[in-house]
Design an enzyme around this catalytic site. Structure first.
Site, PDB file in Angstrom:
ATOM      1  CG  ASP A  70      -2.117   0.788   1.055  1.00 43.04           C
ATOM      2  OD1 ASP A  70      -1.907   2.059   0.967  1.00 43.04           O
ATOM      3  OD2 ASP A  70      -3.201   0.288   1.125  1.00 43.04           O
ATOM      4  CG  ASN A  71       0.051   4.693  -2.831  1.00 44.84           C
ATOM      5  OD1 ASN A  71      -0.821   4.553  -1.932  1.00 44.84           O
ATOM      6  ND2 ASN A  71       0.032   5.035  -3.982  1.00 44.84           N
ATOM      7  NE  ARG A  74     -21.394  12.765  -5.942  1.00 42.12           N
ATOM      8  CZ  ARG A  74     -20.939  12.112  -5.023  1.00 42.12           C
ATOM      9  NH1 ARG A  74     -19.900  12.314  -3.999  1.00 42.12           N
ATOM     10  NH2 ARG A  74     -21.404  10.695  -5.005  1.00 42.12           N
ATOM     11  CE1 TYR A 102     -12.864   3.681  -8.871  1.00 43.70           C
ATOM     12  CE2 TYR A 102     -15.256   3.831  -9.126  1.00 43.70           C
ATOM     13  CZ  TYR A 102     -14.056   3.168  -8.625  1.00 43.70           C
ATOM     14  OH  TYR A 102     -14.395   2.168  -7.806  1.00 43.70           O
ATOM     15  CG  ASP A 128       2.623   3.711  -6.608  1.00 44.81           C
ATOM     16  OD1 ASP A 128       1.898   3.004  -7.760  1.00 44.81           O
ATOM     17  OD2 ASP A 128       2.167   4.670  -5.946  1.00 44.81           O
ATOM     18  N   GLY A 146     -21.267  13.070 -13.262  1.00 44.09           N
ATOM     19  CA  GLY A 146     -21.033  11.665 -13.611  1.00 44.09           C
ATOM     20  C   GLY A 146     -21.941  10.607 -12.598  1.00 44.09           C
ATOM     21  CG  ASP A 147     -23.217  10.891  -8.619  1.00 43.55           C
ATOM     22  OD1 ASP A 147     -22.205  10.262  -8.839  1.00 43.55           O
ATOM     23  OD2 ASP A 147     -23.393  11.607  -7.610  1.00 43.55           O
TER      24      ASP A 147
END
Length: 338
Positions: free
Chosen positions: A31-32, A292, A149, A58, A294-295
């Site tokens: 995990d970074n 929002r 995303y 990473d 993109g919702d």
């Protein structure tokens, strides 16, 4: 033999690590810490009485990946690491594609070199875009995503499908999550977002604890029963157990397997506010604001394939989700920063 969990200090990752350790698996975490805290892994050790081997770094770091595969007998990889905020992805698409797409590709290449063939990928219901059919089954159309995303998850899925065809040694399981909420019943680990939360329940619980003045409800003019967005909320522990079931079922299988992990029920934002208020006896002030970017209006799953093939169903209901969220928040008013 060990399981490498990328993003294992994060919200879903840490809960999955608990379930793996409880099932007597050896776990290595990479995990970074860009969206997580090393304290989560200390708490995992508290819950389970077991340690994980932790590497900070990473998934884009090929030398580090080679070191991890050289130093540990890795049998399987569960891949959570990635950026995950829908709104932020619209502002920073290049970072999302670099982390989520290139990162996954680098990881797969290093697995291949090391002869590690079992891969479980943390995907998302966002790959369905604005769904044509509700509830959503695994055979519903993917693509047509509404934000970077979702597109990054869709792109990785396409890459994995091609790799599964070209490299028959691989056993690849894609898990499409709906909306993870809640926390471990101990209250020791939970969701601890940096800044203002992107997800609904941490937002509600931070209002409840007095950290934020009120909840912003994004969009009240959707075609739903109360105008607010409807989602399939799933308890994070149920989700974590789904990973264990997928691993047990397909470790050593060849080919590609895809499952929805959800409850099959949709609740609106205001349904969730009312449920939290009722279960925890707290009033949540809220204001209705613009949608929002993109919702979408409605998204919930048909999880029956996971039931049939993995013998998995979500066991924890809305009340448990609300109770565990509030228990975590009360115990950790500043998250892991206490």
């Amino acid at each position: 033999m060990a399981i490498l969990v990328t993003g294992g200090a994060g919200y879903i990752g840490s809960h999955t690590v608990v379930e793996l350790l409880n099932a007597n698996k050896d776990v290595v975490v990479l995990d970074n810490l860009c969206n997580s805290s090393p304290k989560s892994l200390e708490r995992v050790a508290q819950i389970t009485g077991k340690q994980v081997k932790f590497y900070q770094g990473d998934i884009l770091d090929t030398a580090l990946l080679q070191k991890i595969f050289a130093e540990n007998q890795i049998q399987s990889v569960i891949h959570f690491a990635g950026l995950k905020a829908v709104g932020e992805s619209v502002q920073k698409p290049a970072e999302y594609y670099m982390n989520n797409v290139t990162g996954s590709l680098v990881l797969i290449q290093e697995m291949k070199k090391a002869g590690v063939w079992n891969f479980v990928f943390s995907s998302s219901a966002t790959v369905y875009g604005d769904p044509e059919i509700i509830p959503i089954t695994e055979s519903c159309k993917v693509g047509g995503t509404t934000n970077p995303y979702g597109t990054s998850k869709f792109m990785v899925e396409q890459i994995l499908k091609d790799i599964a065809k070209a490299t028959p040694e691989f056993s690849i399981t894609i898990l499409r999550y709906f909306n993870p909420v809640g926390a471990h019943e101990s209250g020791l680990i939970g969701e601890d977002p940096n800044g203002i939360p992107n997800n609904l329940l941490p937002y509600i619980s931070q209002v409840a604890i007095g950290k934020l003045p009120q909840l912003s409800v994004f969009g009240s003019d959707y075609e739903t029963h109360d105008g607010t967005g409807v989602r399939d909320y799933i308890h994070v522990v149920d989700l974590a157990i789904g990973h264990l079931k997928a691993l047990d079922r397909h470790e050593g299988d060849a080919g590609l397997h895809i499952y929805n992990l959800g409850t099959g029920s949709g609740y609106s934002v205001l349904d969730m506010v009312k449920a939290f208020e009722k279960v925890n006896d707290i009033k949540i002030p809220y204001k209705l604001v613009d949608r929002r970017p993109g919702d979408i209006a409605t998204c919930y799953s048909d999880p029956s394939l996971a039931k049939t093939e993995l013998n998995w169903t979500a066991a924890r209901g809305l009340e448990q989700m609300m109770k565990d969220t509030w228990h975590w928040q009360k115990k950790n008013p500043k998250g892991y920063r206490d």
